[in-house]
Design a protein around this motif. Structure first.
Motif, short mmCIF file in Angstrom:
data_model
loop_
_atom_site.label_atom_id
_atom_site.label_comp_id
_atom_site.label_asym_id
_atom_site.label_seq_id
_atom_site.Cartn_x
_atom_site.Cartn_y
_atom_site.Cartn_z
N TRP A 133 -10.65 -7.09 5.15
CA TRP A 133 -10.78 -5.72 4.61
C TRP A 133 -10.80 -4.71 5.76
O TRP A 133 -10.14 -3.66 5.68
CB TRP A 133 -12.06 -5.61 3.80
CG TRP A 133 -12.44 -4.20 3.46
CD1 TRP A 133 -11.98 -3.46 2.41
CD2 TRP A 133 -13.34 -3.36 4.19
NE1 TRP A 133 -12.55 -2.20 2.45
CE2 TRP A 133 -13.38 -2.11 3.53
CE3 TRP A 133 -14.11 -3.53 5.33
CZ2 TRP A 133 -14.17 -1.07 3.98
CZ3 TRP A 133 -14.88 -2.49 5.78
CH2 TRP A 133 -14.91 -1.26 5.11
N ASN A 136 -7.26 -4.38 7.24
CA ASN A 136 -6.40 -3.66 6.30
C ASN A 136 -6.72 -2.17 6.28
O ASN A 136 -5.81 -1.32 6.26
CB ASN A 136 -6.53 -4.25 4.90
CG ASN A 136 -5.89 -5.62 4.79
OD1 ASN A 136 -4.95 -5.93 5.51
ND2 ASN A 136 -6.40 -6.45 3.90
N THR A 172 3.29 2.00 3.21
CA THR A 172 3.51 0.56 3.22
C THR A 172 4.52 0.15 4.29
O THR A 172 4.39 -0.91 4.91
CB THR A 172 3.99 0.08 1.85
OG1 THR A 172 5.15 0.84 1.43
CG2 THR A 172 2.90 0.20 0.82
N THR A 176 3.39 -2.40 7.16
CA THR A 176 4.02 -3.72 7.18
C THR A 176 4.73 -4.00 8.49
O THR A 176 4.59 -5.09 9.05
CB THR A 176 5.02 -3.83 6.01
OG1 THR A 176 4.33 -3.62 4.78
CG2 THR A 176 5.68 -5.21 6.00
N MET A 180 0.27 -3.38 11.04
CA MET A 180 -0.39 -4.65 10.76
C MET A 180 -0.06 -5.73 11.78
O MET A 180 -0.97 -6.45 12.23
CB MET A 180 -0.05 -5.12 9.34
CG MET A 180 -0.85 -6.36 8.92
SD MET A 180 -2.65 -6.09 8.97
CE MET A 180 -2.86 -5.06 7.51
#
Length: 207
Positions: A133, A136, A172, A176, A180
């Motif tokens: 978590w 992210n 996103t 991505t 990340m």
């Protein structure tokens, strides 16, 4: 092959076995994915006739090997040419690249030598959910904040559905492909401390 340590080995003995060693270069940070994939491949191959055993080996941090053994060359070739093996090979494309393959007939010494070693360590557990978590959130919060401060004020006239869609697409994509992967490499030792401890013991032993 001089593998520096074995994560696990299943032994089998027969008159004329064939041992196949497949070498892979694994993307840094994706070792756990490769380890899970390698054992899934071995579970699939264990359902084939003539399968005797196998193992997932690491030779350094990026070089890995998947080793499996069949009771004959025909059994090994049947698995090599099967559709199931080809499908599993495709699943490894995002995190590993095959770099070599070797077959040895009638060799039992490699497996005998490995089973004489102490019991190898188990696979590292997945990271705690709160750690995932945190990573992210660290990846999602900055682009959402910047988008709301710098872009949303100029899109006030757009339909809310389109505006939200643009936000999701931009965030996103950034998470991505940019944020990340870098965060996973940065927090790798924190997310997977058992794997790092295993590597540290291995480096001290080889030194």
């Amino acid at each position: 092959m001089n593998a520096r340590y074995a994560l696990s080995v299943l032994d089998g003995v027969t008159r004329n076995p064939v041992t196949v060693t497949v070498a892979y270069h694994v993307i840094p940070g994706r070792e756990t994915d490769f380890h899970s994939w390698g054992w899934a491949v071995l579970r699939a191959s264990s359902r084939e006739p003539g399968f005797l055993g196998g193992g997932v080996l690491a030779d350094g941090e990026a070089e890995w090997h998947v080793v499996y053994r069949f009771d004959s060359e025909g059994s090994a070739l049947a698995w090599e040419d099967s559709t199931i093996r080809a499908q599993w090979a495709t699943r490894a494309d995002p995190f590993a690249r095959e770099t070599g393959r070797r077959s040895v007939r009638g060799s039992k010494s490699w497996f005998d030598a490995q089973t004489g070693q102490p019991k190898p360590p188990a696979a590292p557990p997945p990271p705690a959910k709160w750690k995932l978590w945190f990573v992210n959130m660290s990846a999602v919060f900055p682009p959402v904040l910047l988008f709301n401060l710098l872009v949303i004020p100029y899109l006030g006239g757009l339909n809310p559905l389109i505006r939200t869609l643009l936000l999701c697409l931009c965030v996103t994509a950034l998470v991505t492909w940019i944020l990340m992967p870098r965060l996973q490499r940065f927090f790798k030792k924190w997310l997977y401390p058992p794997l790092q401890a295993l590597r540290g013991r291995h480096k001290r032993r080889t030194a």
